[in-house]
Write a protein that holds these residues in place. Structure first.
Motif, mmCIF file in Angstrom:
data_model
loop_
_atom_site.group_PDB
_atom_site.id
_atom_site.type_symbol
_atom_site.label_atom_id
_atom_site.label_comp_id
_atom_site.label_asym_id
_atom_site.label_seq_id
_atom_site.Cartn_x
_atom_site.Cartn_y
_atom_site.Cartn_z
ATOM 1 N N VAL A 172 -10.043 -6.550 1.919
ATOM 2 C CA VAL A 172 -9.378 -6.263 0.646
ATOM 3 C C VAL A 172 -7.889 -6.107 0.882
ATOM 4 O O VAL A 172 -7.442 -5.857 2.007
ATOM 5 C CB VAL A 172 -9.939 -4.976 -0.013
ATOM 6 N N ASP A 173 -7.123 -6.254 -0.186
ATOM 7 C CA ASP A 173 -5.668 -6.054 -0.129
ATOM 8 C C ASP A 173 -5.361 -4.702 -0.774
ATOM 9 O O ASP A 173 -5.293 -4.574 -1.995
ATOM 10 C CB ASP A 173 -4.965 -7.192 -0.868
ATOM 11 N N ASN A 174 -5.167 -3.689 0.059
ATOM 12 C CA ASN A 174 -4.989 -2.319 -0.412
ATOM 13 C C ASN A 174 -3.530 -2.051 -0.807
ATOM 14 O O ASN A 174 -2.614 -2.306 -0.026
ATOM 15 C CB ASN A 174 -5.414 -1.335 0.681
ATOM 16 N N ASP A 175 -3.311 -1.549 -2.024
ATOM 17 C CA ASP A 175 -1.941 -1.302 -2.502
ATOM 18 C C ASP A 175 -1.557 0.169 -2.480
ATOM 19 O O ASP A 175 -0.505 0.549 -2.977
ATOM 20 C CB ASP A 175 -1.774 -1.854 -3.922
ATOM 21 N N LEU A 176 -2.427 1.027 -1.890
ATOM 22 C CA LEU A 176 -2.136 2.466 -1.855
ATOM 23 C C LEU A 176 -2.655 3.060 -0.551
ATOM 24 O O LEU A 176 -3.858 3.022 -0.285
ATOM 25 C CB LEU A 176 -2.809 3.159 -3.049
ATOM 26 N N GLU A 177 -1.755 3.607 0.251
ATOM 27 C CA GLU A 177 -2.182 4.248 1.497
ATOM 28 C C GLU A 177 -2.806 5.608 1.192
ATOM 29 O O GLU A 177 -2.213 6.433 0.495
ATOM 30 C CB GLU A 177 -0.986 4.421 2.436
ATOM 31 N N PHE A 178 -4.022 5.851 1.710
ATOM 32 C CA PHE A 178 -4.682 7.132 1.467
ATOM 33 C C PHE A 178 -5.783 7.359 2.496
ATOM 34 O O PHE A 178 -6.183 6.449 3.230
ATOM 35 C CB PHE A 178 -5.266 7.184 0.047
ATOM 36 N N SER A 179 -6.254 8.596 2.535
ATOM 37 C CA SER A 179 -7.399 8.976 3.367
ATOM 38 C C SER A 179 -8.453 9.598 2.475
ATOM 39 O O SER A 179 -8.124 10.325 1.528
ATOM 40 C CB SER A 179 -6.981 9.968 4.457
ATOM 41 N N TYR A 180 -9.721 9.335 2.788
ATOM 42 C CA TYR A 180 -10.797 9.888 1.965
ATOM 43 C C TYR A 180 -12.096 9.886 2.751
ATOM 44 O O TYR A 180 -12.431 8.900 3.422
ATOM 45 C CB TYR A 180 -10.962 9.051 0.686
ATOM 46 N N LYS A 187 -1.865 0.521 3.797
ATOM 47 C CA LYS A 187 -1.528 -0.544 2.859
ATOM 48 C C LYS A 187 -1.711 -1.905 3.521
ATOM 49 O O LYS A 187 -1.624 -2.048 4.731
ATOM 50 C CB LYS A 187 -0.076 -0.403 2.390
ATOM 51 N N GLY A 188 -1.944 -2.926 2.679
ATOM 52 C CA GLY A 188 -2.076 -4.287 3.181
ATOM 53 C C GLY A 188 -3.517 -4.735 3.282
ATOM 54 O O GLY A 188 -4.432 -4.058 2.792
ATOM 55 N N LYS A 189 -3.735 -5.864 3.933
ATOM 56 C CA LYS A 189 -5.086 -6.402 4.077
ATOM 57 C C LYS A 189 -5.850 -5.635 5.142
ATOM 58 O O LYS A 189 -5.392 -5.509 6.278
ATOM 59 C CB LYS A 189 -5.030 -7.892 4.420
ATOM 60 N N ILE A 190 -7.011 -5.114 4.745
ATOM 61 C CA ILE A 190 -7.844 -4.352 5.671
ATOM 62 C C ILE A 190 -9.289 -4.830 5.548
ATOM 63 O O ILE A 190 -9.739 -5.232 4.475
ATOM 64 C CB ILE A 190 -7.766 -2.837 5.400
ATOM 65 N N THR A 191 -10.009 -4.795 6.668
ATOM 66 C CA THR A 191 -11.423 -5.179 6.685
ATOM 67 C C THR A 191 -12.266 -3.920 6.786
ATOM 68 O O THR A 191 -12.016 -3.055 7.635
ATOM 69 C CB THR A 191 -11.719 -6.124 7.861
#
Length: 311
Positions: A172-180, A187-191
């Motif tokens: 996915v292309d994540n537009d918000l850095e966060f932890s959960y 941010k950015g493309k993450i698998t």
């Protein structure tokens, strides 16, 4: 003699080649048969009729897939945990029109205040599922949008991690850095694997967009699964994929209807337009609701009616 030996040798190699090709063909046919049988069994397990198979009261006649009639489909992402019936935290209504070569996709915030059909009072729209399952959800959303809901697809978000793992993860292309929930998402493309995808799709409070942001992430995960599931690499893992779908997806679409949609409605995917229902938050008796103005509701209703070619 030498010429005869050459002909004998040639016939021998032709025979070996023919036998080899025959074995390969049988293996391919056998694989495709197992694939088809597993698929039909999976769809049969996923199938869940509503309204005793009757069409919506807002329809004059049944959908004819051969005529490419526009139809609507409700996507429900249900956060169902152990000991809890769950609520439909993701509510997306899609109208599909192959003649216009487009799909209209409307996301309805889960806290939207509306009449719960079958209960006789107003509440959060996602509570309809907790009160009366898929059928009450369909009836409530039909009333809210004033259109027929022809079909539904329900996905169990708790078990969705099994589907993600079955297709080998999603990007996915994540537009918000966060932890959960013990996971960090830069941010950015993450698998993401299944556990990470579930946490990624659940986070809401740390997102300034609130439920809207979560809906975006859930759509990303669903789109990622579809993309990975359609790739050739996942075919070797079809057994695990079909098992995960069978355990976590329900729909009133039959196998034949799915085939008909695939054959006659592909042109609709050329243009996918996403819409958000606009409104504002308000507390009533200490409970937070999302209030949608009548004019906004009418705008969305007219958009969908036009796309469904309803009179």
């Amino acid at each position: 003699m030498r010429s005869e030996r050459k002909r004998t040798k040639k016939r021998k190699w032709l025979k070996i080649t023919f036998i080899t090709l025959s074995v390969i063909l049988l293996l391919v046919v056998g694989y495709l048969f197992m694939l088809y049988k597993s698929l039909t069994n999976t769809v049969a397990n996923m199938h869940e009729p509503v309204r005793d198979g009757q069409i919506s009261e807002k329809r004059d006649q049944e959908i004819n897939f051969k005529n490419k009639d526009p139809f609507s489909i409700l996507l429900l992402g249900v956060d169902q945990r152990a000991g809890d019936k769950g609520r439909s935290d993701t509510i997306i209504v899609m109208t599909v029109n192959p003649k216009k070569q487009s799909i209209e996709m409307v996301s309805i915030p889960r806290d939207t205040r509306t009449e719960i059909i079958g209960r006789g009072f107003e509440d959060k729209i996602n509570h309809a599922y907790a009160f009366g399952g898929v059928e009450m959800s369909i009836n409530t959303i039909e009333n809210f949008l004033d259109i027929p809901i022809d079909y539904f697809v329900q996905v169990n978000m708790e078990g969705f991690k099994e589907i993600v793992d079955a297709v080998g993860g999603v990007t996915v292309d994540n537009d918000l850095e966060f932890s959960y929930d013990g996971h960090s998402f830069p941010k950015g493309k993450i698998t993401l694997n299944g556990e990470e995808a579930l946490a990624y799709s659940r986070m809401r409070k740390a997102d300034p967009r609130g439920d809207f942001g979560r809906q975006i992430r859930q759509r990303q995960i669903i789109e990622g699964v579809i993309k990975e599931g359609a790739s050739l690499e996942t075919l070797v893992n079809y057994g695990t994929i079909f098992e995960a779908l069978s355990d976590n997806v329900k729909t009133n679409l039959t196998f034949d209807q799915m085939v008909a949609v695939q054959a006659n409605y592909r042109a609709a995917a050329k243009s996918i337009n996403q819409h958000q229902v606009n409104g504002s938050g308000k507390r009533i008796n200490g409970i937070y609701y999302y209030i949608v103005p009548e004019e906004e509701k009418l705008t969305i209703q007219n958009l969908l009616k036009d796309h469904l070619e309803l009179k």
